[in-house]
Design a protein around this motif. Structure first.
Motif, PDB file in Angstrom:
ATOM      1  N   LEU A  26       0.808  -1.177  -0.023  1.00  0.00           N
ATOM      2  CA  LEU A  26       0.039   0.031  -0.101  1.00  0.00           C
ATOM      3  C   LEU A  26       0.604   1.201  -0.026  1.00  0.00           C
ATOM      4  N   VAL A  27       2.094   1.230   0.742  1.00  0.00           N
ATOM      5  CA  VAL A  27       2.822   2.431   0.721  1.00  0.00           C
ATOM      6  C   VAL A  27       3.500   2.513  -0.705  1.00  0.00           C
ATOM      7  N   ARG A  28       3.889   1.385  -1.129  1.00  0.00           N
ATOM      8  CA  ARG A  28       4.403   1.462  -2.446  1.00  0.00           C
ATOM      9  C   ARG A  28       3.380   2.201  -3.595  1.00  0.00           C
ATOM     10  N   TYR A  29       2.193   1.657  -3.485  1.00  0.00           N
ATOM     11  CA  TYR A  29       1.102   2.035  -4.738  1.00  0.00           C
ATOM     12  C   TYR A  29       0.846   3.746  -4.009  1.00  0.00           C
ATOM     13  N   ALA A  30       0.789   3.928  -2.952  1.00  0.00           N
ATOM     14  CA  ALA A  30       0.634   5.488  -2.469  1.00  0.00           C
ATOM     15  C   ALA A  30       1.751   6.369  -3.197  1.00  0.00           C
ATOM     16  N   GLY A  31       2.900   5.821  -3.075  1.00  0.00           N
ATOM     17  CA  GLY A  31       4.017   6.475  -3.642  1.00  0.00           C
ATOM     18  C   GLY A  31       3.761   6.771  -5.346  1.00  0.00           C
TER      19      GLY A  31
END
Length: 140
Positions: A26-31
């Protein structure tokens, strides 16, 4: 689509995908997407808006489901149309993450060399996308 599949017929099942989703995903997708809404990484914020836990981005869930079709055809450019309705969020608990299960079948084969694929997407035993389908151009 693999060359060892000579014909595509209505009712054919696509190979299922079982995709783990973690908070790190989720963090990678947010970035990548620029969507830093805290409901995608903070349980406290998710709870404040009435969600039981952190949830995956809807567009991430849609993309994961779309992988079923692009892996089957072997060519992302073969997808002519893809659409879904968001019906339930994918909850992503901190330690264990979530599992998104995607299945599909050929619901129609058309004379113009295209096929319609109906997609079913589930997480934690419940459907998360409704009316999901893709139209693909079949190899000649």
């Amino acid at each position: 689509m693999s060359t060892d599949v000579p014909r595509v017929a209505k009712g054919d099942q696509l190979p299922e995908l079982h995709i783990p989703v973690s908070r790190a995903d989720l963090v990678r997708y947010a970035g990548a997407s620029g969507d830093f809404n805290p409901i995608h990484y903070s349980r406290r914020h998710a709870n404040e808006v009435g969600l039981p836990d952190v949830i995956a981005h809807g567009m991430l869930t849609m993309a994961l489901a779309g992988r079923l079709v692009t892996e089957w055809t072997g060519d992302p450019g073969s997808v002519l149309h893809y659409g879904v309705r968001f019906t339930r969020p994918v909850e992503v608990p901190d330690d264990e993450g979530a599992l998104v299960e995607v299945a599909g079948k050929v619901s129609a084969v058309h004379d113009d060399g295209t096929a319609k694929i109906t997609i079913t997407t589930r997480s934690a035993g419940q459907g998360v996308l409704g009316g999901a389908s893709a139209t693909v151009r079949l190899p000649e």
